[in-house]
Design a protein around this motif. Structure first.
Motif, short mmCIF file in Angstrom:
data_model
loop_
_atom_site.label_atom_id
_atom_site.label_comp_id
_atom_site.label_asym_id
_atom_site.label_seq_id
_atom_site.Cartn_x
_atom_site.Cartn_y
_atom_site.Cartn_z
N ASP A 211 0.81 -1.22 0.00
CA ASP A 211 0.00 0.00 0.00
C ASP A 211 0.84 1.26 0.00
O ASP A 211 0.34 2.35 -0.29
CB ASP A 211 -0.94 -0.01 1.20
N GLY A 212 2.13 1.13 0.29
CA GLY A 212 3.02 2.28 0.14
C GLY A 212 3.13 2.70 -1.32
O GLY A 212 3.28 3.88 -1.62
N LEU A 213 3.01 1.73 -2.24
CA LEU A 213 3.03 2.05 -3.66
C LEU A 213 1.77 2.78 -4.09
O LEU A 213 1.80 3.65 -4.95
CB LEU A 213 3.21 0.77 -4.48
N PHE A 214 0.64 2.42 -3.48
CA PHE A 214 -0.59 3.17 -3.73
C PHE A 214 -0.40 4.62 -3.29
O PHE A 214 -0.79 5.56 -4.00
CB PHE A 214 -1.76 2.54 -2.95
N LEU A 215 0.22 4.81 -2.15
CA LEU A 215 0.45 6.16 -1.62
C LEU A 215 1.34 6.99 -2.55
O LEU A 215 0.99 8.12 -2.89
CB LEU A 215 1.10 6.05 -0.24
N VAL A 216 2.48 6.44 -2.98
CA VAL A 216 3.39 7.23 -3.80
C VAL A 216 2.88 7.39 -5.23
O VAL A 216 3.23 8.37 -5.90
CB VAL A 216 4.82 6.63 -3.80
N THR A 217 2.07 6.45 -5.71
CA THR A 217 1.48 6.62 -7.04
C THR A 217 0.53 7.82 -7.04
O THR A 217 0.45 8.56 -8.02
CB THR A 217 0.72 5.35 -7.49
N GLU A 218 -0.17 8.01 -5.93
CA GLU A 218 -1.06 9.16 -5.81
C GLU A 218 -0.29 10.45 -5.51
O GLU A 218 -0.76 11.54 -5.83
CB GLU A 218 -2.08 8.91 -4.68
N SER A 219 0.89 10.32 -4.89
CA SER A 219 1.70 11.50 -4.51
C SER A 219 3.15 11.24 -4.87
O SER A 219 3.99 10.94 -4.00
CB SER A 219 1.56 11.78 -3.01
N LEU A 220 3.47 11.34 -6.16
CA LEU A 220 4.82 11.02 -6.65
C LEU A 220 5.91 11.90 -6.05
O LEU A 220 7.07 11.52 -6.00
CB LEU A 220 4.86 11.11 -8.17
N ASP A 221 5.53 13.09 -5.61
CA ASP A 221 6.52 14.00 -5.04
C ASP A 221 7.17 13.42 -3.78
O ASP A 221 8.25 13.88 -3.38
CB ASP A 221 5.88 15.35 -4.71
N LEU A 222 6.56 12.42 -3.16
CA LEU A 222 7.14 11.81 -1.97
C LEU A 222 8.49 11.15 -2.27
O LEU A 222 9.37 11.12 -1.41
CB LEU A 222 6.18 10.77 -1.38
N VAL A 223 8.64 10.60 -3.46
CA VAL A 223 9.88 9.89 -3.81
C VAL A 223 10.60 10.49 -5.01
O VAL A 223 11.76 10.17 -5.26
CB VAL A 223 9.61 8.40 -4.08
N SER A 224 9.92 11.33 -5.77
CA SER A 224 10.51 11.87 -7.00
C SER A 224 11.83 12.59 -6.71
O SER A 224 11.90 13.45 -5.82
CB SER A 224 9.54 12.83 -7.67
#
Length: 377
Positions: A211-224
């Protein structure tokens, strides 16, 4: 060997077309899967068949995974103290999902990390604690239902308190695993988003799964733009990432190029695309791990992978700091090592249990699998 199964002509024609599109990674993966399926899953025969495939295809994608494992796995040194072999934290675990964070955290210990923590919701903590006394469990996170009825200001205060408490531990960790069993509760995801941002500020590596991937897919700035981030999507998670970032569909015929473009577009994160063959890219290079494996697809193997990658990533970074040479990005090395070890352990577990193979069986094979490649000394 191949003549025995009546498929020599087909593979011979592929081998003679090295310079054609038939030698693409997608075709290579199908070859590998077919050969594994035909001849079982023993270590010795797997190695022989994978060597045949590599020589026939002429590919340069396949990583020398066993050598990577030997290179970055530290020796057991009696002069070292607790914590120097790795301190891993898993952020995940809610009312519905308690197995996933346990699988990730216990796998890290089975591979050789010294300490493994789990930061989960208060409801999940007693259950996860009951699985093993080896884990350090923090009942820190909150879900929306547990704070319902509170004013927005009170909710913000609780969120700030959670973040402050986690920050006390942050710099102790060599790597975070975000997502196993996290769920999709809005308040919980909001808190975890803030933790990820603080991890970036502290320069702590992050492995994102579930579900961490769901989170970052919705908010790419978290890992970009964060080179110490690793994403480990399965087939469906990868499709969503490609659609979101590249606005296109997955193309198996151009899998390495697509993965490389995706990693580069997200700013140099490392992506481990799980599949029949695992593909790994940091936006600069693409590597494949295809050997071993199991046809048994029990749930939880991705959690083993995320915990494994976290340990090997931390070891690769330590190795890079101590040796004046760095042939490859430590996040890529961590992914190669984690993928290879999981595949070997799954193969060994399947030999023993066949259809009844469970994730716990694979976890029990992690130590032996690593010992076969890197004997303790």
């Amino acid at each position: 060997m191949l003549i025995k199964y009546g498929v020599s002509a087909g593979f011979a024609s592929l081998g003679s077309a090295k310079n054609c599109m038939l030698a693409s990674s997608a075709v290579l993966r199908r070859q590998q899967f077919l050969i594994r399926s035909l001849g079982g899953y023993s270590d010795h025969t797997n190695q022989e068949r994978m060597q045949e495939i590599r020589s026939m295809s002429g590919t340069t994608l396949e990583a020398d995974a066993e050598n990577v494992l030997r290179e970055i796995t530290p020796v057991l040194d009696p002069t070292r103290h607790k914590g120097q072999a790795g301190k891993i934290a898993v952020i995940g675990g809610c009312r519905e999902y308690t197995g996933a964070p346990y699988f990730a955290a216990i796998s890290a210990l089975k591979i050789g990390a010294d300490l493994s923590h789990v930061f989960c919701t208060k409801d999940a903590a007693p259950v996860i604690k009951s699985y093993s006394p080896e884990l350090i469990v923090h009942p820190l996170l909150e879900e929306s239902y547990s704070i319902s009825g509170l004013e927005d200001e009170e909710k913000r205060h609780i969120s700030s308190k959670i973040l402050t408490e986690f920050d006390k531990w942050m710099k102790r960790f060599d790597c975070l695993v975000v997502g196993p069993g996290l769920g999709r509760d809005p308040y919980l995801l909001e808190c975890v988003s803030k933790i990820v941002k603080h991890a970036r500020q502290s320069n702590v590596p992050i492995v994102i799964d579930g579900d961490g991937l769901f989170l970052v897919t919705e908010s790419l700035d978290l890992v970009s733009g964060y080179p110490l981030a690793v994403l480990t999507p399965n087939v469906n998670e990868y499709k969503r990432l490609v659609q979101k970032v590249l606005s296109c569909e997955v193309n198996e015929q151009q899998a390495p190029e697509l993965l490389k473009s995706l990693a580069k577009r997200i700013g140099g994160v490392t992506i481990l695309q799980k599949g029949k063959s695992d593909l790994i890219s940091d936006g600069e290079i693409v590597k494949s791990v295809s050997f071993y494996g199991s046809p048994r697809r029990c749930g939880g193997q991705g959690d083993i992978l995320s915990g494994s990658v976290a340990v090997f990533l931390s070891w690769a970074r330590t190795k890079r700091k101590s040796v004046d040479r760095s042939p490859m990005n430590p996040t890529v090395l961590g992914c190669i090592a984690g993928s290879a070890l999981l595949r070997k352990a799954a193969s060994l577990a399947f030999e023993n249990k066949k259809r009844s193979t469970l994730t716990t069986d694979i976890i029990e094979c992690l130590g032996r699998s690593l010992e076969d490649i890197c004997p303790a000394r």
